[in-house]
Design a protein around this motif. Structure first.
Motif, PDB file in Angstrom:
ATOM      1  N   LEU A  10      66.484  13.736  21.595  1.00  0.00           N
ATOM      2  CA  LEU A  10      67.203  12.664  21.087  1.00  0.00           C
ATOM      3  C   LEU A  10      67.295  12.387  19.613  1.00  0.00           C
ATOM      4  O   LEU A  10      68.526  12.164  19.111  1.00  0.00           O
ATOM      5  N   ARG A  11      66.123  12.820  18.933  1.00  0.00           N
ATOM      6  CA  ARG A  11      66.106  12.792  17.463  1.00  0.00           C
ATOM      7  C   ARG A  11      67.244  13.800  17.007  1.00  0.00           C
ATOM      8  O   ARG A  11      68.184  13.410  16.082  1.00  0.00           O
ATOM      9  N   GLU A  12      67.239  14.868  17.454  1.00  0.00           N
ATOM     10  CA  GLU A  12      68.121  16.182  17.116  1.00  0.00           C
ATOM     11  C   GLU A  12      69.795  15.656  17.349  1.00  0.00           C
ATOM     12  O   GLU A  12      70.609  15.861  16.455  1.00  0.00           O
ATOM     13  N   SER A  13      69.727  15.096  18.434  1.00  0.00           N
ATOM     14  CA  SER A  13      71.306  14.786  18.947  1.00  0.00           C
ATOM     15  C   SER A  13      71.888  13.525  18.073  1.00  0.00           C
ATOM     16  O   SER A  13      73.015  13.743  17.376  1.00  0.00           O
ATOM     17  N   VAL A  14      71.037  12.643  17.523  1.00  0.00           N
ATOM     18  CA  VAL A  14      71.164  11.498  16.864  1.00  0.00           C
ATOM     19  C   VAL A  14      71.514  11.824  15.373  1.00  0.00           C
ATOM     20  O   VAL A  14      72.648  11.317  14.821  1.00  0.00           O
ATOM     21  N   LEU A  15      70.595  12.927  14.779  1.00  0.00           N
ATOM     22  CA  LEU A  15      70.866  13.351  13.597  1.00  0.00           C
ATOM     23  C   LEU A  15      72.169  14.138  13.656  1.00  0.00           C
ATOM     24  O   LEU A  15      72.889  14.018  12.355  1.00  0.00           O
ATOM     25  N   ARG A  16      72.417  14.873  14.378  1.00  0.00           N
ATOM     26  CA  ARG A  16      73.706  15.722  14.563  1.00  0.00           C
ATOM     27  C   ARG A  16      74.786  14.937  14.497  1.00  0.00           C
ATOM     28  O   ARG A  16      75.844  15.082  13.665  1.00  0.00           O
ATOM     29  N   LEU A  17      74.843  13.693  15.270  1.00  0.00           N
ATOM     30  CA  LEU A  17      75.803  12.738  15.054  1.00  0.00           C
ATOM     31  C   LEU A  17      76.079  12.273  13.745  1.00  0.00           C
ATOM     32  O   LEU A  17      77.188  12.151  13.400  1.00  0.00           O
ATOM     33  N   GLY A  18      74.999  11.825  12.930  1.00  0.00           N
ATOM     34  CA  GLY A  18      75.188  11.642  11.560  1.00  0.00           C
ATOM     35  C   GLY A  18      75.677  12.659  10.767  1.00  0.00           C
ATOM     36  O   GLY A  18      76.515  12.112   9.745  1.00  0.00           O
ATOM     37  N   GLU A  19      75.346  13.833  10.776  1.00  0.00           N
ATOM     38  CA  GLU A  19      75.896  14.828  10.071  1.00  0.00           C
ATOM     39  C   GLU A  19      77.250  15.170  10.243  1.00  0.00           C
ATOM     40  O   GLU A  19      77.946  15.595   9.325  1.00  0.00           O
ATOM     41  N   GLU A  20      77.728  15.149  11.459  1.00  0.00           N
ATOM     42  CA  GLU A  20      79.120  15.185  11.867  1.00  0.00           C
ATOM     43  C   GLU A  20      79.944  13.983  11.680  1.00  0.00           C
ATOM     44  O   GLU A  20      81.209  14.286  11.800  1.00  0.00           O
ATOM     45  N   ASP A  21      79.579  12.961  11.242  1.00  0.00           N
ATOM     46  CA  ASP A  21      80.328  11.612  11.106  1.00  0.00           C
ATOM     47  C   ASP A  21      80.742  11.566   9.227  1.00  0.00           C
ATOM     48  O   ASP A  21      79.758  11.381   8.739  1.00  0.00           O
ATOM     49  N   ASP A  22      81.915  11.804   9.136  1.00  0.00           N
ATOM     50  CA  ASP A  22      82.275  11.592   7.601  1.00  0.00           C
ATOM     51  C   ASP A  22      81.914  10.260   7.102  1.00  0.00           C
ATOM     52  O   ASP A  22      82.218  10.334   5.681  1.00  0.00           O
ATOM     53  N   ARG A  23      81.708   9.200   7.795  1.00  0.00           N
ATOM     54  CA  ARG A  23      81.425   7.940   7.576  1.00  0.00           C
ATOM     55  C   ARG A  23      79.935   7.875   6.951  1.00  0.00           C
ATOM     56  O   ARG A  23      79.514   6.842   6.455  1.00  0.00           O
ATOM     57  N   VAL A  24      79.102   8.853   7.205  1.00  0.00           N
ATOM     58  CA  VAL A  24      77.687   8.775   7.296  1.00  0.00           C
ATOM     59  C   VAL A  24      77.328   9.796   6.069  1.00  0.00           C
ATOM     60  O   VAL A  24      77.781  10.884   6.138  1.00  0.00           O
ATOM     61  N   VAL A  25      76.474   9.358   4.962  1.00  0.00           N
ATOM     62  CA  VAL A  25      76.181  10.455   3.734  1.00  0.00           C
ATOM     63  C   VAL A  25      74.772  10.346   3.885  1.00  0.00           C
ATOM     64  O   VAL A  25      74.402  11.502   3.039  1.00  0.00           O
ATOM     65  N   ALA A  26      74.170  10.035   4.584  1.00  0.00           N
ATOM     66  CA  ALA A  26      72.369  10.494   4.688  1.00  0.00           C
ATOM     67  C   ALA A  26      71.685   9.840   5.977  1.00  0.00           C
ATOM     68  O   ALA A  26      72.403   8.648   6.297  1.00  0.00           O
ATOM     69  N   GLY A  27      70.993  10.555   6.289  1.00  0.00           N
ATOM     70  CA  GLY A  27      70.156  10.168   7.457  1.00  0.00           C
ATOM     71  C   GLY A  27      68.338  10.423   6.983  1.00  0.00           C
ATOM     72  O   GLY A  27      68.118  11.421   6.581  1.00  0.00           O
ATOM     73  N   ALA A  28      67.801   9.575   7.881  1.00  0.00           N
ATOM     74  CA  ALA A  28      66.328   9.641   7.707  1.00  0.00           C
ATOM     75  C   ALA A  28      65.538   9.393   8.795  1.00  0.00           C
ATOM     76  O   ALA A  28      66.009   8.567   9.598  1.00  0.00           O
ATOM     77  N   VAL A  29      64.276  10.075   8.701  1.00  0.00           N
ATOM     78  CA  VAL A  29      63.316   9.528  10.149  1.00  0.00           C
ATOM     79  C   VAL A  29      62.480   8.641   9.483  1.00  0.00           C
ATOM     80  O   VAL A  29      62.235   8.655   8.173  1.00  0.00           O
ATOM     81  N   VAL A  30      62.197   7.468  10.149  1.00  0.00           N
ATOM     82  CA  VAL A  30      61.180   6.535   9.480  1.00  0.00           C
ATOM     83  C   VAL A  30      60.260   6.224  10.603  1.00  0.00           C
ATOM     84  O   VAL A  30      60.487   6.460  11.838  1.00  0.00           O
TER      85      VAL A  30
END
Length: 254
Positions: A10-30
């Motif tokens: 799930l982590r990899e799927s959601v992070l990939r969703l962020g990397e492929e969305d041009d509206r998203v510029v950064a992503g992090a695990v907290v």
């Protein structure tokens, strides 16, 4: 109960969703998974920075539809805290995802448990958010039910970790949210426990096993199971959307 492998996927799927969305510029695990790997019972916390040309709410809405359609994610709650909006989802096998988004200009670590995966944070001082994710729940059936489910998941994790006092707190929170739903159903005051004593005796009788009899795992599990059953029954009676789906995913807790 979810597996570590499911959580990692799930982590990899959601992070990939962020990397492929041009509206998203950064992503992090907290959270705990960002620093020490957490444990078998840790949920998944991911946060993202949203570009200036996009609205956080629009991105969250689109992602919520994707999580629902592709991964079976059911939204439990939403909370705005400072510049950040949080949404909590329940995935199959009772896997909890805490998803948050912040405008890119204010996307900074709010504490030490932050691991940047892609993009960059905003310059300037880190923004400290006071308090935590858990706040008094509005007297709205869907919100009461959703937060009750979140507390149930936390109670289960605390029991398994041997944190009995913390588990007792969360078991009580599950029971209280179920009682609040009962108050709404019976037309009683649903905030600050004001309507509990005005509930019919037959309603209150269903909560007798929801009290923690001792600070040991067996008693905590018994009280949690009774509290979860009451919460699910009240959620169904209130016709909360996806209550049946949630009930199926919490079968191990009841």
């Amino acid at each position: 109960m979810f597996t570590v492998e499911q959580r990692d996927a799930l982590r990899e799927s959601v992070l990939r969703l962020g990397e492929e969305d041009d509206r998203v510029v950064a992503g992090a695990v907290v959270g705990s998974l960002a620093v020490d790997g957490g444990d078998r019972f840790s949920d998944l916390d991911l946060t993202f920075g949203v570009a200036d040309h996009a609205q956080v709410a629009d991105v969250l809405d689109d992602w919520a539809r994707t999580l629902d359609d592709e991964l079976g994610g059911v939204q439990l709650a939403e909370l705005e805290r400072g510049p950040t909006t949080y949404r909590v989802f329940l995935l199959p096998d009772a896997l909890q995802l805490d998803l948050s988004m912040t405008p890119a200009a204010r996307f900074r670590p709010a504490g030490p448990r932050f691991r940047l995966v892609f993009g960059q944070t905003a310059s300037g001082e880190s923004e400290t958010v006071t308090g935590d994710l858990f706040i008094p729940t509005p007297a709205v059936a869907g919100d009461i039910f959703g937060w009750g489910v979140i507390y149930a998941l936390h109670a289960r994790a605390c029991i398994e970790r041997g944190r009995v006092w913390q588990a007792e707190h969360y078991v009580g929170a599950v029971r209280d949210h179920a009682l609040s739903l009962a108050c709404l159903r019976e037309g009683r005051t649903a905030v600050q426990a004001r309507g509990y004593d005005d509930l019919p005796l037959e309603t209150l009788a269903r909560f007798e096993d929801a009290h923690v009899g001792a600070l040991e795992p067996g008693a905590l599990r018994t009280a949690l199971a009774a509290s979860v059953r009451a919460l699910l029954d009240e959620g169904a009676a209130a016709r909360v959307p996806n209550a049946q789906v949630v009930a199926e995913r919490l079968v191990e807790l009841r």
